[in-house]
Design a protein around this motif. Sequence first.
Motif, PDB file in Angstrom:
ATOM      1  N   THR A 114      30.557 -46.298  69.863  1.00 34.01           N
ATOM      2  CA  THR A 114      29.238 -46.917  69.876  1.00 34.01           C
ATOM      3  C   THR A 114      28.497 -46.422  71.101  1.00 34.01           C
ATOM      4  O   THR A 114      29.096 -46.022  72.093  1.00 34.01           O
ATOM      5  CB  THR A 114      29.373 -48.440  69.912  1.00 34.01           C
ATOM      6  N   PRO A 115      27.144 -46.433  71.096  1.00 30.10           N
ATOM      7  CA  PRO A 115      26.377 -45.832  72.178  1.00 30.10           C
ATOM      8  C   PRO A 115      26.754 -46.342  73.565  1.00 30.10           C
ATOM      9  O   PRO A 115      26.699 -45.600  74.524  1.00 30.10           O
ATOM     10  CB  PRO A 115      24.935 -46.194  71.815  1.00 30.10           C
ATOM     11  N   SER A 116      27.135 -47.622  73.688  1.00 33.53           N
ATOM     12  CA  SER A 116      27.435 -48.152  75.011  1.00 33.53           C
ATOM     13  C   SER A 116      28.914 -48.071  75.351  1.00 33.53           C
ATOM     14  O   SER A 116      29.315 -48.426  76.444  1.00 33.53           O
ATOM     15  CB  SER A 116      26.980 -49.613  75.093  1.00 33.53           C
ATOM     16  N   ALA A 117      29.764 -47.619  74.401  1.00 32.14           N
ATOM     17  CA  ALA A 117      31.207 -47.626  74.640  1.00 32.14           C
ATOM     18  C   ALA A 117      31.628 -46.520  75.596  1.00 32.14           C
ATOM     19  O   ALA A 117      32.433 -46.733  76.492  1.00 32.14           O
ATOM     20  CB  ALA A 117      31.956 -47.492  73.322  1.00 32.14           C
ATOM     21  N   VAL A 118      31.103 -45.320  75.429  1.00 34.46           N
ATOM     22  CA  VAL A 118      31.458 -44.183  76.262  1.00 34.46           C
ATOM     23  C   VAL A 118      30.173 -43.521  76.725  1.00 34.46           C
ATOM     24  O   VAL A 118      29.351 -43.120  75.901  1.00 34.46           O
ATOM     25  CB  VAL A 118      32.322 -43.164  75.484  1.00 34.46           C
ATOM     26  N   GLU A 119      29.981 -43.403  78.031  1.00 29.14           N
ATOM     27  CA  GLU A 119      28.745 -42.805  78.537  1.00 29.14           C
ATOM     28  C   GLU A 119      28.956 -42.253  79.933  1.00 29.14           C
ATOM     29  O   GLU A 119      29.851 -42.686  80.666  1.00 29.14           O
ATOM     30  CB  GLU A 119      27.615 -43.839  78.553  1.00 29.14           C
ATOM     31  N   VAL A 120      28.145 -41.259  80.257  1.00 32.06           N
ATOM     32  CA  VAL A 120      28.090 -40.719  81.607  1.00 32.06           C
ATOM     33  C   VAL A 120      26.780 -41.192  82.215  1.00 32.06           C
ATOM     34  O   VAL A 120      25.718 -40.971  81.641  1.00 32.06           O
ATOM     35  CB  VAL A 120      28.163 -39.184  81.616  1.00 32.06           C
ATOM     36  N   VAL A 121      26.860 -41.852  83.353  1.00 33.15           N
ATOM     37  CA  VAL A 121      25.669 -42.463  83.931  1.00 33.15           C
ATOM     38  C   VAL A 121      25.475 -42.007  85.367  1.00 33.15           C
ATOM     39  O   VAL A 121      26.429 -41.667  86.077  1.00 33.15           O
ATOM     40  CB  VAL A 121      25.771 -44.004  83.913  1.00 33.15           C
ATOM     41  N   ARG A 122      24.214 -41.986  85.782  1.00 34.42           N
ATOM     42  CA  ARG A 122      23.921 -41.900  87.212  1.00 34.42           C
ATOM     43  C   ARG A 122      24.077 -43.310  87.755  1.00 34.42           C
ATOM     44  O   ARG A 122      23.469 -44.261  87.255  1.00 34.42           O
ATOM     45  CB  ARG A 122      22.512 -41.385  87.450  1.00 34.42           C
ATOM     46  N   VAL A 123      24.896 -43.455  88.770  1.00 34.47           N
ATOM     47  CA  VAL A 123      25.299 -44.782  89.235  1.00 34.47           C
ATOM     48  C   VAL A 123      24.109 -45.555  89.789  1.00 34.47           C
ATOM     49  O   VAL A 123      23.298 -45.027  90.569  1.00 34.47           O
ATOM     50  CB  VAL A 123      26.409 -44.654  90.301  1.00 34.47           C
ATOM     51  N   GLU A 124      24.031 -46.824  89.384  1.00 40.29           N
ATOM     52  CA  GLU A 124      23.047 -47.772  89.901  1.00 40.29           C
ATOM     53  C   GLU A 124      23.795 -48.989  90.443  1.00 40.29           C
ATOM     54  O   GLU A 124      25.021 -49.083  90.357  1.00 40.29           O
ATOM     55  CB  GLU A 124      22.083 -48.189  88.783  1.00 40.29           C
ATOM     56  N   GLU A 125      23.037 -49.948  90.951  1.00 40.44           N
ATOM     57  CA  GLU A 125      23.657 -51.129  91.538  1.00 40.44           C
ATOM     58  C   GLU A 125      24.513 -51.878  90.525  1.00 40.44           C
ATOM     59  O   GLU A 125      25.570 -52.415  90.869  1.00 40.44           O
ATOM     60  CB  GLU A 125      22.575 -52.060  92.096  1.00 40.44           C
ATOM     61  N   LYS A 126      24.113 -51.867  89.259  1.00 41.11           N
ATOM     62  CA  LYS A 126      24.855 -52.612  88.251  1.00 41.11           C
ATOM     63  C   LYS A 126      26.243 -52.037  87.977  1.00 41.11           C
ATOM     64  O   LYS A 126      27.075 -52.686  87.341  1.00 41.11           O
ATOM     65  CB  LYS A 126      24.063 -52.664  86.951  1.00 41.11           C
ATOM     66  N   HIS A 127      26.510 -50.812  88.451  1.00 41.82           N
ATOM     67  CA  HIS A 127      27.811 -50.187  88.225  1.00 41.82           C
ATOM     68  C   HIS A 127      28.768 -50.400  89.402  1.00 41.82           C
ATOM     69  O   HIS A 127      29.862 -49.827  89.416  1.00 41.82           O
ATOM     70  CB  HIS A 127      27.640 -48.681  87.991  1.00 41.82           C
ATOM     71  N   ALA A 128      28.381 -51.214  90.372  1.00 39.08           N
ATOM     72  CA  ALA A 128      29.175 -51.356  91.596  1.00 39.08           C
ATOM     73  C   ALA A 128      30.585 -51.878  91.318  1.00 39.08           C
ATOM     74  O   ALA A 128      31.563 -51.396  91.916  1.00 39.08           O
ATOM     75  CB  ALA A 128      28.460 -52.275  92.586  1.00 39.08           C
ATOM     76  N   GLU A 129      30.733 -52.832  90.422  1.00 40.14           N
ATOM     77  CA  GLU A 129      32.056 -53.386  90.148  1.00 40.14           C
ATOM     78  C   GLU A 129      32.963 -52.352  89.502  1.00 40.14           C
ATOM     79  O   GLU A 129      34.151 -52.230  89.841  1.00 40.14           O
ATOM     80  CB  GLU A 129      31.939 -54.620  89.256  1.00 40.14           C
ATOM     81  N   ALA A 130      32.416 -51.572  88.564  1.00 43.05           N
ATOM     82  CA  ALA A 130      33.215 -50.528  87.911  1.00 43.05           C
ATOM     83  C   ALA A 130      33.651 -49.479  88.923  1.00 43.05           C
ATOM     84  O   ALA A 130      34.797 -49.002  88.896  1.00 43.05           O
ATOM     85  CB  ALA A 130      32.417 -49.888  86.786  1.00 43.05           C
ATOM     86  N   LEU A 131      32.750 -49.111  89.849  1.00 39.52           N
ATOM     87  CA  LEU A 131      33.103 -48.134  90.870  1.00 39.52           C
ATOM     88  C   LEU A 131      34.156 -48.692  91.830  1.00 39.52           C
ATOM     89  O   LEU A 131      35.081 -47.975  92.225  1.00 39.52           O
ATOM     90  CB  LEU A 131      31.844 -47.722  91.649  1.00 39.52           C
ATOM     91  N   ALA A 132      34.020 -49.963  92.190  1.00 43.84           N
ATOM     92  CA  ALA A 132      34.992 -50.569  93.095  1.00 43.84           C
ATOM     93  C   ALA A 132      36.390 -50.549  92.475  1.00 43.84           C
ATOM     94  O   ALA A 132      37.376 -50.247  93.155  1.00 43.84           O
ATOM     95  CB  ALA A 132      34.571 -51.999  93.421  1.00 43.84           C
ATOM     96  N   GLU A 133      36.491 -50.854  91.190  1.00 38.84           N
ATOM     97  CA  GLU A 133      37.791 -50.813  90.517  1.00 38.84           C
ATOM     98  C   GLU A 133      38.363 -49.399  90.538  1.00 38.84           C
ATOM     99  O   GLU A 133      39.553 -49.177  90.786  1.00 38.84           O
ATOM    100  CB  GLU A 133      37.657 -51.302  89.077  1.00 38.84           C
ATOM    101  N   PHE A 134      37.509 -48.405  90.298  1.00 36.73           N
ATOM    102  CA  PHE A 134      37.937 -47.005  90.323  1.00 36.73           C
ATOM    103  C   PHE A 134      38.428 -46.629  91.720  1.00 36.73           C
ATOM    104  O   PHE A 134      39.500 -46.010  91.881  1.00 36.73           O
ATOM    105  CB  PHE A 134      36.765 -46.111  89.908  1.00 36.73           C
ATOM    106  N   PHE A 135      37.669 -47.000  92.760  1.00 37.51           N
ATOM    107  CA  PHE A 135      38.057 -46.675  94.134  1.00 37.51           C
ATOM    108  C   PHE A 135      39.388 -47.327  94.501  1.00 37.51           C
ATOM    109  O   PHE A 135      40.203 -46.730  95.212  1.00 37.51           O
ATOM    110  CB  PHE A 135      36.968 -47.118  95.115  1.00 37.51           C
ATOM    111  N   ARG A 136      39.605 -48.557  94.031  1.00 36.39           N
ATOM    112  CA  ARG A 136      40.872 -49.230  94.335  1.00 36.39           C
ATOM    113  C   ARG A 136      42.052 -48.479  93.730  1.00 36.39           C
ATOM    114  O   ARG A 136      43.126 -48.398  94.333  1.00 36.39           O
ATOM    115  CB  ARG A 136      40.845 -50.670  93.812  1.00 36.39           C
TER     116      ARG A 136
END
Length: 364
Positions: A14-36
């Motif tokens: 589905t369109p929102s299931a897999v995507e490549v995004v330019r990171v915004e503030e709303k992606h902070a939690e996903a990035l934090a999990e990745f960094f951990r």
Amino acid sequence: MVEAASGARAGAATPSAVEVVRVEEKHAEALAEFFRQVWDPGATAETVRRDRATAAAVNPLGAGEDVPTFAFLSEGRALGYVTTIPAPLWSGGTEHRAHWVKGLWVLPEHRNGPIGFLLLKEAVRHLGCAMAMVVAPAPRRLFGALGFRDLGALPNHLRILRPARVLRRLELEKLGMEGIPGWAPTALRLAQRSGVASAAGAGAALALRLWSTVCGRSAGFALDSPAEVDAAEVDRLWQRARDALPAASIRDGSTLRWRYGGRTEKPYSFVAARRGGELAAVAVVRHPRPGGDERLAGLRVAVLSEVIFSPGRSRAGMAAIAGAERTARDLGADALLCSASHPALAALLPRRAFLRLPGNVHFM
């Protein structure tokens, strides 16, 4: 088939299931999990937001502009990541916007797929002029497929500061460098086992010191190691230097302080060379890893990250290099590495007893 539009979408998802995004503030939690998972066990959404805001505030391409960063998301979870370093360029007498692409990383269980390609494709779509430093053949092919041109390997120059320790511990086969003779690793191991390496190291230390004293003299300059550089002083130095440079990364005061200063636990030290009170050259030394480099049998290698001087004032450059060597020794380094391509700097390094080694980092 996957395309990069406002975000790259894959297959039947589905369109929102897999995507490549330019990171915004709303992606902070996903990035934090990745960094951990990958780098920082203590990363949180708040630290991600704070670090991005700090980087934006001092962005040399424009204060307040966010530093372009991209993530591959699957069901909101980051599986891959790449970021950039703003790198204004001086070329043809004018300044140009550009970025270094760095930090490409895909979670191990999701490698050997399209994620890395899609991340870089989206980054290139946003960045305009983009550059990269790449070592391994596979990433070089990946960058090449996206239009990057391989301009060749940057030459490495190594100043051995503690020859005896280096010869006792060095493992040539682990360097990953091209052009090392096949017999050299075996000969070095024999010398290490027999004790010849230690004796040779003592002799080499004396020879290198004598060579750099005779051939790399830089008398007449006062050297110091300021905690921070004065931006106005560096601006004046850069303006004198840039007129003799057809093309170069801009190294004015704000860029230098953004790149290397302003950290509580910064891994860089500045070296300033002055004559008659005027700043004549600046060097930046990256500290060696506290536990040494595991690829080099625990040897501690500092890096000469920057040397800024007017090409016509070679003695100023020599003084800054000498100061960088002293700083590296004070930091406990066994060697000082410099990857230099500009002829004005490359010509000075052998006079300070730097040895030229085969390059393995490709400029693309």
